[in-house]
Design an enzyme around this catalytic site. Structure first.
Site, PDB file in Angstrom:
ATOM      1  N   ASP A  76     -52.512 -72.542 -31.644  1.00  0.00           N
ATOM      2  CA  ASP A  76     -51.155 -72.073 -31.942  1.00  0.00           C
ATOM      3  C   ASP A  76     -51.077 -70.570 -31.700  1.00  0.00           C
ATOM      4  O   ASP A  76     -52.099 -69.892 -31.738  1.00  0.00           O
ATOM      5  CB  ASP A  76     -50.736 -72.389 -33.385  1.00  0.00           C
ATOM      6  CG  ASP A  76     -49.213 -72.526 -33.513  1.00  0.00           C
ATOM      7  OD1 ASP A  76     -48.700 -73.641 -33.374  1.00  0.00           O
ATOM      8  OD2 ASP A  76     -48.534 -71.490 -33.701  1.00  0.00           O
ATOM      9  N   ASP A 105     -46.601 -80.838 -28.948  1.00  0.00           N
ATOM     10  CA  ASP A 105     -45.485 -81.034 -29.880  1.00  0.00           C
ATOM     11  C   ASP A 105     -44.633 -79.772 -29.718  1.00  0.00           C
ATOM     12  O   ASP A 105     -44.785 -78.805 -30.449  1.00  0.00           O
ATOM     13  CB  ASP A 105     -46.052 -81.174 -31.293  1.00  0.00           C
ATOM     14  CG  ASP A 105     -44.975 -81.448 -32.323  1.00  0.00           C
ATOM     15  OD1 ASP A 105     -43.865 -81.853 -31.933  1.00  0.00           O
ATOM     16  OD2 ASP A 105     -45.235 -81.230 -33.523  1.00  0.00           O
ATOM     17  N   GLY A 129     -50.313 -78.161 -38.845  1.00  0.00           N
ATOM     18  CA  GLY A 129     -51.252 -79.247 -38.613  1.00  0.00           C
ATOM     19  C   GLY A 129     -50.942 -80.642 -39.124  1.00  0.00           C
ATOM     20  O   GLY A 129     -51.860 -81.446 -39.262  1.00  0.00           O
ATOM     21  N   GLY A 130     -49.682 -80.959 -39.391  1.00  0.00           N
ATOM     22  CA  GLY A 130     -49.354 -82.318 -39.847  1.00  0.00           C
ATOM     23  C   GLY A 130     -49.889 -83.391 -38.910  1.00  0.00           C
ATOM     24  O   GLY A 130     -50.529 -84.353 -39.337  1.00  0.00           O
ATOM     25  N   LYS A 131     -49.650 -83.195 -37.606  1.00  0.00           N
ATOM     26  CA  LYS A 131     -50.078 -84.207 -36.625  1.00  0.00           C
ATOM     27  C   LYS A 131     -51.577 -84.085 -36.332  1.00  0.00           C
ATOM     28  O   LYS A 131     -52.248 -85.069 -36.049  1.00  0.00           O
ATOM     29  CB  LYS A 131     -49.242 -84.096 -35.351  1.00  0.00           C
ATOM     30  CG  LYS A 131     -47.759 -84.383 -35.621  1.00  0.00           C
ATOM     31  CD  LYS A 131     -46.894 -84.248 -34.407  1.00  0.00           C
ATOM     32  CE  LYS A 131     -45.428 -84.397 -34.767  1.00  0.00           C
ATOM     33  NZ  LYS A 131     -44.882 -83.239 -35.516  1.00  0.00           N
ATOM     34  N   ASP A 141     -54.305 -66.007 -28.411  1.00  0.00           N
ATOM     35  CA  ASP A 141     -54.003 -64.569 -28.384  1.00  0.00           C
ATOM     36  C   ASP A 141     -54.067 -64.009 -26.963  1.00  0.00           C
ATOM     37  O   ASP A 141     -53.798 -62.842 -26.727  1.00  0.00           O
ATOM     38  CB  ASP A 141     -54.926 -63.793 -29.341  1.00  0.00           C
ATOM     39  CG  ASP A 141     -56.398 -64.131 -29.138  1.00  0.00           C
ATOM     40  OD1 ASP A 141     -56.720 -64.788 -28.117  1.00  0.00           O
ATOM     41  OD2 ASP A 141     -57.220 -63.751 -29.983  1.00  0.00           O
ATOM     42  N   CYS A 186     -38.809 -82.786 -31.811  1.00  0.00           N
ATOM     43  CA  CYS A 186     -37.969 -83.361 -32.874  1.00  0.00           C
ATOM     44  C   CYS A 186     -36.506 -83.056 -32.533  1.00  0.00           C
ATOM     45  O   CYS A 186     -35.730 -82.618 -33.372  1.00  0.00           O
ATOM     46  CB  CYS A 186     -38.366 -82.841 -34.246  1.00  0.00           C
ATOM     47  SG  CYS A 186     -38.413 -81.058 -34.398  1.00  0.00           S
ATOM     48  N   CYS A 206     -49.714 -77.122 -29.846  1.00  0.00           N
ATOM     49  CA  CYS A 206     -48.732 -76.382 -30.677  1.00  0.00           C
ATOM     50  C   CYS A 206     -48.900 -76.897 -32.101  1.00  0.00           C
ATOM     51  O   CYS A 206     -47.989 -77.474 -32.692  1.00  0.00           O
ATOM     52  CB  CYS A 206     -47.307 -76.620 -30.189  1.00  0.00           C
ATOM     53  SG  CYS A 206     -47.040 -76.323 -28.428  1.00  0.00           S
ATOM     54  N   ALA A 207     -50.106 -76.695 -32.643  1.00  0.00           N
ATOM     55  CA  ALA A 207     -50.506 -77.397 -33.871  1.00  0.00           C
ATOM     56  C   ALA A 207     -49.740 -76.977 -35.115  1.00  0.00           C
ATOM     57  O   ALA A 207     -49.568 -77.762 -36.039  1.00  0.00           O
ATOM     58  CB  ALA A 207     -52.006 -77.209 -34.091  1.00  0.00           C
TER      59      ALA A 207
END
Length: 403
Positions: A256, A301, A236-238, A283, A354, A232-233
């Protein structure tokens, strides 16, 4: 502080869009700040911070101002008056602030501050849920902490720099930072500022990423040369943090369902010099099935209520609905069952949110372990980060190993 008419009016316009048109606060503020090229950084920060402040305390201020949604322009000025009085800002002699009931505002504030749902400015259902899931003491501390403005934390991009070098470069550009003990790649800005204009940012030396969020990639314990799937990018922070931890060696597949987020990830990866990242749109179910049993590490995530990040997204308090929460819990379990199949035997998986709610976190992991897909996994360790204890976002992460 002297109030300037055009800044106050811009703030009122922004609040009307957020409260009455249901628009996202960050998008509205971004648009509002482009309205007048003559505004300096102090003007911009007044609009942004005052808008966020009134969004954060919407319920409390509306109750004190005795106004109900949808808010008329006059109602919003009454709420702004409450903000001024409680912040000790001198009211200007404009028609909008005539006969402001200063003493009544202070009296009402004292009275409502005794009741948690008003004092912390949250919907009834959220207050009840938080207490039910976390217990009265922890929920009271946590929701109080989540009403503080979030600090700005940077993650030094180890592909290009060190934390020490980055601090020095930012200081040369006029930005003071402090090191965070126990967070090896983090720097915190001493004063809020637009850090995206710096040469250091344009050169890809850092990303803005909360200290708690920086714990997630570390938790996955990746090594250079591995095959890692970030399911679940998003933007892309992680993913970028994983690329740095892997020293650009091996392969990261970023998945994603939103193609536009993956486009942003590609742009960020290029700036960061992360060359081992490949993006794939989900998709169809084929995209996932092709990867079954192939990854050393998988990061989930998961989409969640976001209750752990209310300090940076205060409008989520008003957008979130109990029905959404029930639905998202079903989605979380489905994602766990489906995406866990990507892990190869002996590989590891991190499930992270989170959120601070056990029903989205440890209870989901326990449910998953009882499913057919979950029987192949064992829980190695889990970590709960509360905002009231850390000073940063609320997060949860669980490390599972496939037998």
């Amino acid at each position: 502080m002297r109030l300037h008419r055009n800044l106050v009016f811009a703030t009122i316009d922004a609040l009307s869009e957020i409260f009455n048109d249901g628009k996202y606060a960050d998008k509205v503020i971004e648009k509002t700040l482009k309205r007048d090229k003559r505004w300096g950084s102090r003007d911009r920060s007044f609009i942004a911070e005052t808008t966020y402040d009134i969004v954060r305390w919407k319920r409390l201020y509306a109750e004190i101002a005795e106004v109900k949604e949808p808010f008329s322009r006059e109602d919003l000025f009454r709420m702004f008056t409450v903000w001024c009085v409680l912040r000790g800002v001198k009211l200007p002699d404009w028609p909008q602030f005539e006969k402001a009931p200063v003493r009544r505002i202070k009296g009402k504030f004292d009275e409502l501050s005794k009741i948690r749902k008003y004092r912390e400015s949250i919907p009834d259902w959220m207050d009840q849920l938080g207490e039910k899931e976390l217990g009265e003491k922890i929920w009271t501390q946590e929701i109080h902490a989540l009403n503080n403005q979030a600090p700005v934390v940077l993650r030094a991009n180890k592909l290009k720099t060190t934390t020490e070098e980055l601090a020095k470069k930012l200081l040369d550009e006029g930005f003071e930072t402090s090191n965070l003990r126990n967070y090896p790649e983090a720097l915190e800005l001493k004063e809020r500022a637009n850090i995206f204009k710096t040469k250091a940012f344009q050169d890809g030396l850092f990303e803005v990423q909360d200290a708690s969020s920086q714990r997630v990639a570390e938790f996955l314990n990746v090594q250079p040369g591995m095959r890692v799937v970030d399911t679940c990018a998003g933007a892309g922070g992680k993913t970028l943090h994983l690329a740095a931890l892997m020293q650009n060696k091996g392969q990261i597949i970023a998945l994603d369902i939103y193609g536009n987020k993956l486009k942003e990830l590609k742009r960020r990866a290029k700036r960061a010099g992360a060359h081992n990242v490949e993006t794939r749109d989900i998709d169809s179910t084929k995209v996932i099935k092709k990867l079954y049993g192939s990854a050393d590490r998988v990061l989930i995530d998961a989409p969640c209520s976001g209750l752990g990040v209310l300090s940076r997204n205060p409008d989520a308090k008003w957008k979130l609905q109990p029905e959404f929460l029930e639905k998202i819990k079903e989605t979380q379990l489905e994602i766990l069952e489906k995406y866990s199949k990507i892990v190869k035997n002996g590989g590891k998986l991190v499930y992270a949110t989170c959120s601070i709610l056990p029903s989205e976190n440890e209870k989901q992991v326990q449910k998953f372990l009882k499913t057919e897909a979950g029987q192949d996994f064992i829980l190695m360790k889990e970590k709960k980060i509360l905002s009231s204890a850390s000073g940063y976002d609320g997060f949860y992460m669980a490390l599972l190993e496939k037998k």
